[in-house]
Structure formats: structure tokens, C-alpha cells
Design an enzyme around this catalytic site. Structure first.
Site, PDB file in Angstrom:
ATOM      1  N   ASP A  29      -1.660  -0.837   5.956  1.00  0.00           N
ATOM      2  CA  ASP A  29      -1.898  -0.357   7.315  1.00  0.00           C
ATOM      3  C   ASP A  29      -3.322   0.096   7.561  1.00  0.00           C
ATOM      4  OD1 ASP A  29      -1.874   2.013   5.811  1.00  0.00           O
ATOM      5  OD2 ASP A  29      -1.203   3.181   7.535  1.00  0.00           O
ATOM      6  N   ASP A  89      -7.075  -2.058   3.381  1.00  0.00           N
ATOM      7  CA  ASP A  89      -6.095  -3.085   3.014  1.00  0.00           C
ATOM      8  C   ASP A  89      -6.450  -4.460   3.590  1.00  0.00           C
ATOM      9  OD1 ASP A  89      -4.409  -1.186   1.726  1.00  0.00           O
ATOM     10  OD2 ASP A  89      -3.678  -0.564   3.690  1.00  0.00           O
ATOM     11  N   ASP A 106       0.863  -1.164   0.000  1.00  0.00           N
ATOM     12  CA  ASP A 106       0.000   0.000   0.000  1.00  0.00           C
ATOM     13  C   ASP A 106       0.909   1.226   0.000  1.00  0.00           C
ATOM     14  OD1 ASP A 106      -2.339   1.638   0.333  1.00  0.00           O
ATOM     15  OD2 ASP A 106      -1.779   1.826   2.436  1.00  0.00           O
TER      16      ASP A 106
END
Length: 761
Positions: free
Chosen positions: A501, A505, A302
Site C-alpha cells: 500500500d 512497495d 507488505d
């Protein structure tokens, strides 16, 4: 829990049998040993039968066979010893796996449970499940939007939990919004367009559950060696029976063939590796996750909060002509002390880091989604959007050019005005973590060459970051469902790691072979569904985890192969009649000890792991000095930009002032580093001359500053010529670029040295 109880029962009955033999004779001792063996035989028979039905030959099958043969031949002590080893090995494995139960409790805690609904003109708190399409809802500051709907008024929303984009988004009345988004502004109203079960956040929950369910469990490492070992052991036992017809020889072969090096050695190595990872701030949830981490070949990241800091940071300042360069930051940060907005906090922190003196604001008023107004040192100050600060007035030419450059660079612009005129513009951006470049380099060195970015951010921002970091695969504007699809597709090409995080996600983390959560600052939901949690806010620890996992797997294999080789030699001796069953059991224990000691190497640091460290106070001082250099670097660029527009006297004055800053602050700082700090760092790093590249940049800085000093000294009193201005501009732009690059490299290096393990005594 069952295997732990079996271990306790086996240990107690084994010791009790020896005591009973001394006091009451062999019959009572055999009975006690039998009592200890039977529960384990029953439990492991069930496990072995299940393994056979799954067409998996487990390591327990041969051990169970040796226990049954020992019991049938009346060798109860031998059966008790084998039973203890079998139960203790399973208990060790359970200990290594007990953290692997991935629950969604934190994800569910994040889900909104209450909504405030309008009923007959009154606002009433109801359960989210009671909300129906068409209901008018109120969402207070700091609350999560309960269902999908449409805004009835404009509002500021923190959508990072779903999109990963760090900046606060201004949404107008009539815009569609999703559940799970945080209200970062004042109280707003919305109209529900979906029920709880049909809303975005519930969909994410369902995706997480489905992704976890579809991932099949990994076969135990020890089981992979079992089939070969069973075939060899049975072949030796069968040959011994055909050769001698002695059942005790067969038992002796089976006893020494009991795969305790697999049952004990492999779990010990895994537990040791888990402990080693934990000491580096990497929490690996079980042996299966450890093995998948070691075998991984594809890496997805990410962006926001993983590759970047996830918070706004001041990266550029521009002041109106004639204004000191620090004025916009001083006014904005002073005013920001009276605001709770995240941008105000970022500006106040930046000013304090740079040593900018701040005044106490008065009469601070905040207009949600627009900006902040107040009085600073008797001046009416406004900061926020251009419309809020300058109103309907046209932006000055200098401001329009800067705003365009800021937007092209993917940054956010904060306009600052004083007493009705534009004072300056501040640019904020989500900065790359200091450890990100190093982490990517180390992960490539560990074999994770295919690296890709999955982000909900805009394409231009994502591609710019990918280009800077050397990430060739960039997938921008990705929803949680699209991220999930990318991960599923990549799993056909190899073992996939996904690092993230945020709540958005979570499905991708659950679907990946190894989900990595930034646990120090990331969403708790991401930590719950992930296989590995980075407990410190450092991405480069992932490289440590991969390296330790691969070394652990290598050591586990070595201990297994060594133990099986020794067991094979003992089997041949037992088959030849040179090793009776009880002596074989004792020898097998010695082999187990060798396998365990070999496996325990996984708990020790590898030879190449560096123990050097730089004192935290030194790093703190260096960071503070770099913060003081920021205004000088900005001043270099401002002087270079404005030099052609200044009259001769002003140009001469600006260049003299800049030269004083360079000669009194910048050059002494770099000389101190070169003479005193770099030798210390070089000694820690080792090698012939590890600081040569950075020291070479010092030489370039000294060359450029010396050339500028000479050019300024040779400048006539009436100011530089046009050619001299162009030459000085080129030198100033070059100096700013070199100093910024040099400071960024030093920041990365010192950040690494500050966090390395301290030397051991």
C-alpha cells in the site's frame, strides 16, 4: 480505439449492404460490403504479420484467411459477416484491456517539486532540480523532504512511505534522511547531500519504470488454442478440396472454422469476470492481469497497512498504584484533544470508544518529538516520552517493569504524568486487521500456500506478526531495492502476487506478475503501478478476486472448447458438402451465441457464494459492547497483577468490585449473545451447528466467573489466604485470556458478516 472504429464500420456497411441490395441490387451491395471489409483486412493483416514474426499463431490468422478466400470467390456478404465478428471480438478485448495502461502519474505527483533554500540569509523557493549538495534547506510541517541529506536539527519524520513502519520516528541532528519522507513535526532544517536525480525517491521511480519494462506481456488465452484449431481447420479444408475439388466447400469449411468462439467467447468471459470482481470491490486492470491472478501460486505481503491497520491503537493501560485504571487514558485523551499528533488522535478515539468522560484542556503546548503539556481539570498533565514526563528522575519499579514488557512486545509506550508525578503508561501498537487471518486462510484454500512477508519494519516486530499469522517466510528491514530483488527471485518458482500500500512497495508491485494495491487507504502511487486495486479496505477481498479470476479462466476455457467442438462438427458437415458458405456463416453465428452465453456465466455468482448478511446496526452494537468490555478485561489483569501486594481489606474490596463488573456487564453480555445472537448467525452461516466453538467459549467464561464468584463469596472478611490468592490469580489470568480470545474471534466473524453481499431478491 482502432478496433472500435472497425466494428462500427463493419456494422454500418453490413446493414447498408442489405439496404442497398433491396434498392439497387447485388452489385452495389457487394461494393458496400467490400468497403467495410477492406479496412479490417488491412488492420488485421498487419497484426497477423507481426504475430508471425513473433512466432505466435494468433486466432485472427484463420479468420483473416477465410475473409480473403471469401473475397477471392466473390462471397462479399460472407466476408462482411466474418469481418464484423473479427472486429467486434478485438473491440471487446480492447475494452477488457484498456485499464491495463499503468502510468506513474500519482507517483510523480508525490515527488517533491519545490524546495526552500537559504540564499544570502533569506529563504527562497526553488525547483528541486536546482538543489545542490551543501545547500541548506528548510522543510515545513507536512512537506516532503526534497532530496537526501542530513538534519541540522532534531525532527519528527513519517518514514512510512519508504520503510512501511507506521510510527513517527524521532531523528536527531546530524542523522541522514532520505527524500520522500514526510516532516510530521515542526519546521526543520537540513543540509542537502545529493541532487534530485541521485536521491532516494528518484531511485524508486527508476526502479518502477525498469520493473514495468522488464515484464513481458502475456499471450492471449485465445491464441493458445489457435495453433491446434488452425491445423485442424486447414486439414479439413484440404481434405475437402482433394475429395471434391469444389472451392465453395473450402470456403464453407473456412467460414465455419472462423474461431469466433475464441474471438468473442474468451473476451466476453474476461469482461464478465472483470465486472464480477468490480462488484466485490476488486478492480482488475485488464484480461492479462485477470489470467495471471488466476494462475498465481506465490503470495508476498507488505506488513504495515496491508496485514495491519497501519495506524496506532491502544492495546494496554497501566496506572500507578492507587490510581484508577482509567485515569491515565482519561488525562491523556483529554489533553490530546488539543493536539494534532496522530498518537493524540488515537488516544482520544480509544477513550470515546470506551465511554471515558473527557474534560476540555487548557494551555496546550506541544514539544515536537517529546510530548504534550496542558491543564486538565486543574491538573498539569504531561504525556509523551519518559524523559519528557519524569525528567531526570528514576522510573518507579512498577513503571520500569511495564516499560520493558511493552518494548519486548513491540509496542510504543506513552507516559502520562499529573502534577509532576507519573500517573500511568499507555501502550500503543499497529493492530492486525480483523479480516487478515480469514484472508490468509481463504488464500491458502485457493492454492496460494506459499505466503511471505516483505516489510521495512524491525525484525522482532515482523517475526512476531508472522508467527501469530502462520507466515513462515518473513523478510524484515527490507528496502525497496531488496523487496524488488526478492520478487524477481521468486518469479523463477511460479506466478507471484505482491500486495502492498505504500510508495516503498511500488517497485515490487510493478515487478510482480500481479501487483495488488490497497487502494482504499494506500498510497496512490501503489494503485497506479498495481495490476489489481482493492477499492475497499479489506484484505479478504483479494481471496474473492483470486476465486473469481480462476472461475473466469475456467469458464473462458469451457466456452472456447465448446465453441471449437461445435465448429469442428460444422466443418465436417461443410467439407461433406452439406453446408454452403452462407448457411455456414449463419450456423457459425449460432455457435457464437452458444459460446457467448456460456462465457456470460462468469458474470453470475457461483453457487457457493454466500448472500447472507448481518444487519450493520447489530454489528455496530456488538462493537460498542466489546469496547465497553475492554476496561473490564484490563481490570481483570490489573487485579491479578496487584493482588499479592494488597493488604487484606484492599484485596477484598478490589475483588468485590471486579465481581460486580463481571456479573453485571460481562456475563449478561455473553448470555445475550448465546441465547439471541448466535442462533441468528448460525442460520446465516448454515450447517449443523457452526457456532458451537464460540458457544463453547461462553461455557468456559461462565465456569470461570462462577468459580470466582464462589471463591470471593467464601473469602473471609479479613481477606484471602496466600493459597487463595494464588488460585484466584490463576483464574483471573485464565479468564482474561479466554475473554480476549473470544472477543477477537467474534470481531473477526462479525466483521466478515457485516461486509458480505446482501441477499438478492
Amino acid at each position: 480505439m482502432l478496433n472500435s472504429a472497425g466494428t462500427v464500420i463493419s456494422a454500418v456497411t453490413l446493414a447498408g449492404g442489405f439496404a442497398a441490395r433491396a434498392w439497387f441490387g447485388d452489385a452495389v451491395a457487394d461494393g458496400i460490403w467490400l468497403l467495410g471489409v477492406l479496412p479490417n483486412v488491412i488492420a488485421h493483416t498487419v497484426t497477423s504479420v507481426k504475430s508471425v514474426f513473433r512466432k505466435q499463431a494468433g486466432v485472427d490468422l484463420l479468420a483473416l484467411a477465410s475473409v480473403v478466400v471469401a473475397l477471392s470467390l466473390g462471397e462479399f456478404l460472407v466476408a462482411a459477416v466474418i469481418s464484423l465478428m473479427l472486429a467486434s471480438g478485438r473491440a471487446l478485448e480492447d475494452y477488457a484491456q484498456f485499464r491495463a495502461q499503468r502510468e506513474m502519474t500519482a507517483l510523480l505527483r508525490h515527488a517533491p517539486r519545490q524546495a526552500i533554500r537559504q540564499e544570502q540569509g533569506n529563504w527562497v523557493s526553488v525547483g528541486v532540480s536546482e538543489v545542490r549538495p551543501g545547500d541548506r534547506l528548510m522543510v515545513r510541517h507536512g512537506d516532503v523532504l526534497p532530496v537526501d541529506g542530513v538534519l541540522a536539527c532534531a525532527g519528527d519524520l513519517d518514514e512510512s512511505a519508504l520503510t512501511g513502519e507506521a510510527t513517527i520516528q524521532r531523528r536527531a541532528a546530524g542523522e541522514a534522511v532520505c527524500s520522500g519522507v514526510l516532516n510530521a513535526g515542526s519546521v526543520l532544517e537540513m543540509v542537502a547531500h545529493a541532487t534530485e536525480s541521485d536521491s532516494t525517491f528518484s531511485g524508486i521511480l527508476r526502479m518502477v519504470a525498469a520493473a514495468q519494462a522488464e515484464r513481458s506481456p502475456l499471450t492471449r488465452l485465445a491464441d493458445r488454442y489457435a495453433l491446434f484449431f488452425i491445423v485442424v481447420a486447414l486439414a479439413v479444408a484440404g481434405a475437402s478440396w482433394l475429395w471434391s475439388g469444389d472451392a465453395l466447400r473450402v470456403l464453407a469449411v473456412l467460414v465455419v472454422a472462423t474461431p469466433c468462439p475464441l474471438i468473442l467467447g474468451v473476451p466476453v468471459a474476461v469482461v464478465s469476470g472483470l465486472s464480477r470482481c468490480a462488484s466485490h470491490g476488486v478492480l482488475v486492470k485488464g484480461g492479462g492481469a485477470m489470467e495471471r491472478l488466476a494462475r498465481a501460486s506465490i503470495l508476498f505481503f507488505d506488513k504495515t497497512g496491508t496485514l495491519t491497520r497501519g495506524t496506532a491503537r491502544l492495546v494496554e493501560m497501566a496506572s500507578a498504584p492507587g490510581e484508577p485504571v482509567e485515569t491515565p487514558l482519561r488525562l491523556a485523551a483529554s489533553l490530546g484533544q488539543g493536539s494534532s499528533h496522530v498518537i493524540s488522535d488515537a488516544l482520544t478515539m480509544a477513550a470515546r470508544q470506551r465511554g471515558v468522560p473527557l474534560a476540555s484542556p487548557k494551555g496546550v503546548k506541544e514539544q515536537a518529538g517529546a510530548g504534550v503539556e496542558g491543564i486538565v481539570d486543574g491538573c498539569v498533565v504531561r504525556m509523551g516520552s519518559s524523559d519528557y514526563v519524569v525528567g531526570d528522575a528514576t522510573l518507579p519499579t512498577w513503571a520500569g517493569a511495564i516499560e520493558q514488557r511493552i518494548r519486548i512486545g513491540g509496542m510504543s509506550a506513552v507516559f502520562v504524568g499529573g502534577d509532576g508525578r507519573l500517573v500511568g503508561i499507555l501502550a500503543l501498537a499497529d493492530a492486525v486487521r480483523e479480516d487478515t487471518p480469514r484472508a490468509l486462510r481463504l488464500l491458502r484454500r485457493e492454492g496460494l500456500v506459499r505466503q511471505a512477508m516483505l516489510t521495512g519494519d524491525r525484525r522482532d516486530l515482523a517475526e512476531a506478526l508472522g508467527t501469530m499469522l502462520g507466515i513462515e517466510e518473513v523478510y524484515a528491514a527490507q528496502s525497496p531495492a531488496q523487496k524488488l530483488a526478492r520478487i524477481r527471485a521468486a518469479r523463477h518458482d511460479g506466478v507471484v502476487i505482491m500486495a502492498g500500500d505504500g510508495v516503498n512497495d511500488a517497485p515490487a508491485l510493478a515487478a510482480a506478475d500481479v501487483g495488488i494495491a490497497m487502494g482504499a487507504r494506500g498510497a496512490a502511487s501503489a494503485s497506479e503501478v498495481a495490476d489489481v486495486v482493492l477499492m475497499v479496505d479489506r484484505l479478504d477481498r483479494l481471496a474473492d478476486g483470486v476465486r473469481i479470476a480462476r472461475r473466469t479462466l475456467r469458464i473462458a476455457r469451457q466456452s472456447a472448447v465448446l465453441g471449437m467442438t461445435l465448429s469442428l462438427g460444422a466443418m465436417l458437415a461443410a467439407g461433406a458438402g452439406a453446408l454452403p458458405p452462407l448457411a455456414g456463416a449463419i450456423l457459425q453465428e449460432a455457435i457464437d451465441v452458444v459460446a457467448i452465453l456460456t462465457a456470460l456465466r462468469a458474470a453470475l455468482p457461483a453457487r457457493q457464494e454466500r448472500k447472507a448478511t448481518l444487519a450493520p446496526d447489530v454489528v455496530g452494537r456488538l462493537k460498542a459492547e466489546h469496547a465497553l468490555l475492554e476496561p473490564i478485561m484490563e481490570r481483570i489483569r490489573v487485579v491479578a497483577d496487584t493482588l499479592p501486594t494488597l493488604n487484606c481489606e484492599a484485596a477484598h474490596s478490589e475483588l468485590l468490585a471486579l465481581n460486580r463488573s463481571l456479573s453485571e456487564v460481562l456475563v449478561p453480555h455473553e448470555r445475550r449473545d448465546d441465547l439471541h445472537l448466535y442462533p441468528e448467525v448460525a442460520q446465516l452461516l448454515g450447517g449443523e451447528d457452526p457456532m458451537a466453538p464460540l458457544s463453547g467459549m461462553h461455557r468456559e467464561i461462565f465456569r470461570l466467573t462462577s468459580g470466582l464468584e464462589k471463591a470471593i463469596a467464601a473469602m473471609p472478611q479479613d481477606g484471602p489466604s496466600n493459597e487463595a490468592v494464588r488460585q484466584i490469580q490463576r483464574s483471573l489470568y485464565a479468564l482474561e485470556a479466554v475473554v480476549r480470545l473470544h472477543c477477537a474471534q467474534e470481531d473477526e466473524l462479525y466483521h466478515v458478516l457485516e461486509k458480505m453481499e446482501p441477499k438478492r431478491a
